[in-house]
Design a protein around this motif. Structure first.
Motif, PDB file in Angstrom:
ATOM      1  N   ILE A  62       0.860  -1.175   0.000  1.00  0.00           N
ATOM      2  CA  ILE A  62       0.000   0.000   0.000  1.00  0.00           C
ATOM      3  C   ILE A  62       0.899   1.228   0.000  1.00  0.00           C
ATOM      4  CG2 ILE A  62      -1.874   1.199   1.235  1.00  0.00           C
ATOM      5  CD1 ILE A  62      -2.557  -1.462   2.585  1.00  0.00           C
ATOM      6  N   THR A  63       0.546   2.220  -0.795  1.00  0.00           N
ATOM      7  CA  THR A  63       1.307   3.468  -0.771  1.00  0.00           C
ATOM      8  C   THR A  63       0.638   4.394   0.242  1.00  0.00           C
ATOM      9  OG1 THR A  63       1.883   3.156  -3.078  1.00  0.00           O
ATOM     10  CG2 THR A  63       2.222   5.347  -2.183  1.00  0.00           C
ATOM     11  N   VAL A  64       1.324   4.598   1.362  1.00  0.00           N
ATOM     12  CA  VAL A  64       0.749   5.409   2.427  1.00  0.00           C
ATOM     13  C   VAL A  64       1.478   6.749   2.454  1.00  0.00           C
ATOM     14  CG1 VAL A  64       0.243   5.555   4.893  1.00  0.00           C
ATOM     15  CG2 VAL A  64       0.228   3.333   3.758  1.00  0.00           C
ATOM     16  N   ASN A  65       0.754   7.797   2.237  1.00  0.00           N
ATOM     17  CA  ASN A  65       1.327   9.147   2.210  1.00  0.00           C
ATOM     18  C   ASN A  65       2.547   9.219   1.293  1.00  0.00           C
ATOM     19  OD1 ASN A  65      -0.655   9.970   3.961  1.00  0.00           O
ATOM     20  ND2 ASN A  65       0.587   9.563   5.782  1.00  0.00           N
ATOM     21  N   GLY A  66       2.405   8.615   0.123  1.00  0.00           N
ATOM     22  CA  GLY A  66       3.447   8.720  -0.889  1.00  0.00           C
ATOM     23  C   GLY A  66       4.561   7.701  -0.762  1.00  0.00           C
ATOM     24  N   GLU A  67       4.542   6.910   0.330  1.00  0.00           N
ATOM     25  CA  GLU A  67       5.640   5.961   0.522  1.00  0.00           C
ATOM     26  C   GLU A  67       5.093   4.540   0.379  1.00  0.00           C
ATOM     27  OE1 GLU A  67       8.167   4.560   4.288  1.00  0.00           O
ATOM     28  OE2 GLU A  67       7.724   6.726   4.234  1.00  0.00           O
ATOM     29  N   GLN A  68       5.655   3.785  -0.566  1.00  0.00           N
ATOM     30  CA  GLN A  68       5.130   2.438  -0.750  1.00  0.00           C
ATOM     31  C   GLN A  68       5.685   1.510   0.328  1.00  0.00           C
ATOM     32  OE1 GLN A  68       5.566   0.380  -4.544  1.00  0.00           O
ATOM     33  NE2 GLN A  68       4.630  -1.386  -3.528  1.00  0.00           N
ATOM     34  N   ARG A  69       4.788   0.736   0.950  1.00  0.00           N
ATOM     35  CA  ARG A  69       5.265  -0.201   1.964  1.00  0.00           C
ATOM     36  C   ARG A  69       4.573  -1.551   1.789  1.00  0.00           C
ATOM     37  NH1 ARG A  69       4.666   1.856   7.602  1.00  0.00           N
ATOM     38  NH2 ARG A  69       4.417  -0.366   7.990  1.00  0.00           N
ATOM     39  N   THR A  70       5.287  -2.591   2.215  1.00  0.00           N
ATOM     40  CA  THR A  70       4.737  -3.935   2.131  1.00  0.00           C
ATOM     41  C   THR A  70       4.678  -4.480   3.542  1.00  0.00           C
ATOM     42  OG1 THR A  70       5.694  -4.210  -0.051  1.00  0.00           O
ATOM     43  CG2 THR A  70       5.063  -6.212   1.082  1.00  0.00           C
ATOM     44  N   ASP A  71       3.515  -4.966   3.935  1.00  0.00           N
ATOM     45  CA  ASP A  71       3.351  -5.478   5.299  1.00  0.00           C
ATOM     46  C   ASP A  71       2.632  -6.817   5.261  1.00  0.00           C
ATOM     47  OD1 ASP A  71       4.165  -3.108   7.114  1.00  0.00           O
ATOM     48  OD2 ASP A  71       2.796  -2.179   5.665  1.00  0.00           O
ATOM     49  N   GLU A  72       2.890  -7.607   6.271  1.00  0.00           N
ATOM     50  CA  GLU A  72       2.179  -8.858   6.449  1.00  0.00           C
ATOM     51  C   GLU A  72       1.009  -8.542   7.400  1.00  0.00           C
ATOM     52  OE1 GLU A  72       3.159 -11.771   4.956  1.00  0.00           O
ATOM     53  OE2 GLU A  72       1.464 -12.778   5.923  1.00  0.00           O
ATOM     54  N   LEU A  91      -0.456  15.354   4.458  1.00  0.00           N
ATOM     55  CA  LEU A  91      -0.929  16.561   3.762  1.00  0.00           C
ATOM     56  C   LEU A  91       0.115  17.665   3.677  1.00  0.00           C
ATOM     57  CD1 LEU A  91      -4.599  16.971   5.072  1.00  0.00           C
ATOM     58  CD2 LEU A  91      -3.798  15.929   2.941  1.00  0.00           C
ATOM     59  N   ALA A  92       0.834  17.910   4.780  1.00  0.00           N
ATOM     60  CA  ALA A  92       1.763  19.041   4.799  1.00  0.00           C
ATOM     61  C   ALA A  92       2.943  18.753   3.876  1.00  0.00           C
ATOM     62  CB  ALA A  92       2.238  19.305   6.223  1.00  0.00           C
ATOM     63  N   GLY A  93       3.526  19.788   3.328  1.00  0.00           N
ATOM     64  CA  GLY A  93       4.696  19.636   2.464  1.00  0.00           C
ATOM     65  C   GLY A  93       5.900  19.193   3.272  1.00  0.00           C
ATOM     66  N   PRO A 115      -1.759  15.375  -1.718  1.00  0.00           N
ATOM     67  CA  PRO A 115      -0.497  15.517  -2.426  1.00  0.00           C
ATOM     68  C   PRO A 115      -0.225  14.436  -3.486  1.00  0.00           C
ATOM     69  CG  PRO A 115      -0.196  16.110  -0.167  1.00  0.00           C
ATOM     70  CD  PRO A 115      -1.599  15.606  -0.288  1.00  0.00           C
ATOM     71  N   GLN A 116      -0.493  13.169  -3.205  1.00  0.00           N
ATOM     72  CA  GLN A 116      -0.203  12.142  -4.214  1.00  0.00           C
ATOM     73  C   GLN A 116      -0.930  12.405  -5.515  1.00  0.00           C
ATOM     74  OE1 GLN A 116      -0.667  11.396  -1.128  1.00  0.00           O
ATOM     75  NE2 GLN A 116       0.440   9.570  -0.496  1.00  0.00           N
ATOM     76  N   ALA A 117      -2.193  12.804  -5.373  1.00  0.00           N
ATOM     77  CA  ALA A 117      -2.989  13.017  -6.575  1.00  0.00           C
ATOM     78  C   ALA A 117      -2.331  14.074  -7.450  1.00  0.00           C
ATOM     79  CB  ALA A 117      -4.403  13.439  -6.201  1.00  0.00           C
ATOM     80  N   GLN A 118      -1.757  15.100  -6.813  1.00  0.00           N
ATOM     81  CA  GLN A 118      -1.083  16.151  -7.590  1.00  0.00           C
ATOM     82  C   GLN A 118       0.129  15.587  -8.321  1.00  0.00           C
ATOM     83  OE1 GLN A 118      -1.059  18.736  -4.057  1.00  0.00           O
ATOM     84  NE2 GLN A 118      -1.029  20.393  -5.527  1.00  0.00           N
TER      85      GLN A 118
END
Ligand SMILES: Cc1cc2nc3c(=O)[nH]c(=O)nc-3n(C[C@H](O)[C@H](O)[C@H](O)COP(=O)(O)OP(=O)(O)OC[C@H]3O[C@@H](n4cnc5c(N)ncnc54)[C@H](O)[C@@H]3O)c2cc1C
Ligand code: FES
Ligand code: FES
Lengths: 167, 270
Positions: free
Chosen positions: A5-15, A77-79, A160-163
């Motif tokens: 899942i990409t959470v706040n722009g950072e892709q992570r893989t979890d079990e 959300l914040a830069g 932000p990701q959408a942008q």
């Protein structure tokens, strides 16, 4: 099972266990505590996050069902330099909060309101935030904050990701 | 509240969904938007051993004209139906009602197939579909079959669907702008109806007046016989069996059914 899942722009893989709810995934697995769990029955909106551009109540979504998605929480959300998202800035300027418990969900839902309707009336803001309850009943200032944010332009209705995806 | 453990299978086609249903057996459940199923799983009122997630079946997400009908795929979300240009032009009652289901977050997840299959007597879209007429298209191991909406909802959480079948499509007649009305009474602007009435071309359906959504047959018969809207609407609760609960007692629901039917018929005639 494994999820990416990409959470706040950072892709992570979890079990994760299939029954893990997105709200708990975000709070416990990702350590992102802005997303609050209030009612746990899909009523209050405190757990609202944005999944692939749409606001959703994360207490009623399985984390596994968002595999491959982009999830944005208040923390995203914040830069990078700490500059507030226009919706956050408007909530601050208009004092759109009292105790702050509903605020993360309100902000995320409010971004969704502007995504659908960039220049809503007071009534349209109230309708758009219908799924979010404020126990402090600070609704007047919240509505004002959303209208103020609308004046900041299209960025107020985007996460932000959408942008980045659009760019 | 955390659901009991289950196996999770994500499928991307109708064939895969049917295979998974066959493989996981009677205790498996389909998961679409999850906005009716997950709340009851959290309360442990439903304890499926496997969830088959059909929300990603993109071949079932569409609204299109086919002959004199509009066909809507089962995984179409309320939010998509609300904004569908085809639906707005061809059968405007449906996007209007889709836009009055719950709140925006609920509409972003909930699907038409989910609300149809769930058969909650208080649900908005099935009420509108019952007034429109049309069919629910289901697919199972033996292929496709079409069930008229009048025969689909049998009771509380009970439908004509068998456990090895999937709702794939909902078909309704194209009404164009022709007269329709939808009136719902709730405590908040958009929430589960305490009672709702849908009227389309002399047909009336009611939410929350019986174990499933129902047609107001006495009203329809009176209209067909030339009665005035006021006289016909006064019969709306005939043959219904409303509940009493903390929101309204049965007599108040009967009053609401008559009142909302009159308003919906007046809107449809305007
Ligand atoms: C806070 C809240 C407020 C709501 N307010 C309203 C309201 O005002 N009016 C209203 O009408 N509804 C309301 N709803 C219900 C909402 O519309 C649900 O999303 C909808 O009823 C179920 O759709 P779903 O896609 O989420 O189905 P799910 O919850 O995924 O599934 C529901 C049931 O249908 C089965 N199912 C799903 N898809 C299929 C299919 N294609 N074929 C066969 N079986 C299938 C599932 O196995 C399950 O048994 C509300 C829900 C919530 C949480
Ligand atoms: S905690 Fe999810 S809606 Fe209240
Ligand atoms: S500010 Fe306290 S709940 Fe909204």
């Amino acid at each position: 099972m494994k999820v990416s899942i990409t959470v706040n722009g950072e892709q992570r893989t979890d079990e994760v266990e299939p029954r893990l709810l997105l709200a708990h995934y975000l709070r416990e697995t990702c350590g992102l505590r802005a997303t609050n769990v209030g009612c746990d029955t899909t009523s209050c909106g405190a757990c609202t996050v944005v999944v692939d551009g749409l606001s959703v109540k994360s207490c009623t979504v399985l984390a596994v069902a968002t595999d491959g998605s982009q999830v944005t929480t208040l923390e995203g959300l914040a830069g990078p330099d700490g500059e507030l998202h226009p919706m956050q800035a408007a909530f601050r300027a208009e004092h759109g909060l009292q105790c702050g418990f509903c605020t993360p969900g309100m902000v995320m839902a409010a971004i969704g309101v502007l995504a659908d309707n960039p220049d809503p009336t007071d009534r349209e803001v109230r309708e758009g935030l219908e799924g979010n309850l404020c126990r402090c009943t600070g609704y007047h200032n919240i509505v004002r904050a959303v209208r103020t944010a609308a004046q900041a332009g299209p960025a107020a209705g985007q996460v932000p990701q959408a942008q980045e995806v659009e760019a | 509240m955390i659901p009991a453990p289950f196996d999770y299978v994500k499928v991307t086609s109708v064939e895969e969904a049917l295979e998974a249903l066959a493989e996981h057996g009677e205790d498996a459940k389909l998961l679409a938007g999850g906005h009716s199923l997950l709340p009851i799983m959290k309360l442990r009122l439903a304890v499926p051993t496997a969830l088959i997630d059909i929300s990603g079946i993109s071949e079932l997400s569409y609204v299109r004209v086919e002959g004199d009908e509009v066909a809507i795929g089962a995984t179409t979300r309320h939010h998509e139906l609300e904004r569908s240009a085809v639906a707005l032009a061809e059968v405007p009652l449906l996007p209007h009602v889709a836009g009055r289901v719950g709140d925006p977050q609920v509409r972003h997840r909930g699907t038409l197939g989910g609300t149809v299959a769930h058969s909650d007597p208080a649900s908005d879209l099935p009420t509108a579909l019952l007034a429109l007429g049309g069919t629910v298209v289901v697919q199972g191991p033996a292929g496709r079959r079409e069930i008229p909406v009048t025969e689909f909802w049998l009771g509380f959480f009970e439908t004509a669907l068998s456990p090895d079948e999937l709702v794939v499509e909902i078909r309704v007649p194209r009404t164009g702008a022709a007269g329709w009305g939808y009136e719902k009474f709730t405590r908040r602007e958009n929430d589960w109806p305490i009672v709702a009435a849908a009227a389309v071309q002399g047909r009336v359906a009611l939410a929350n007046m019986a174990g499933a959504v129902v047609r107001a047959s006495a009203t329809e018969a009176a209209l067909a016989g030339g009665a005035s809207i006021a006289d016909a609407a006064a019969l709306a609760d005939e043959g219904t069996s409303p509940n009493s609960d903390m929101h309204a007692d049965a007599d108040y629901r009967r009053h609401l059914a008559r009142l909302l039917t009159r308003r919906a018929l007046e809107k449809a005639a305007a």
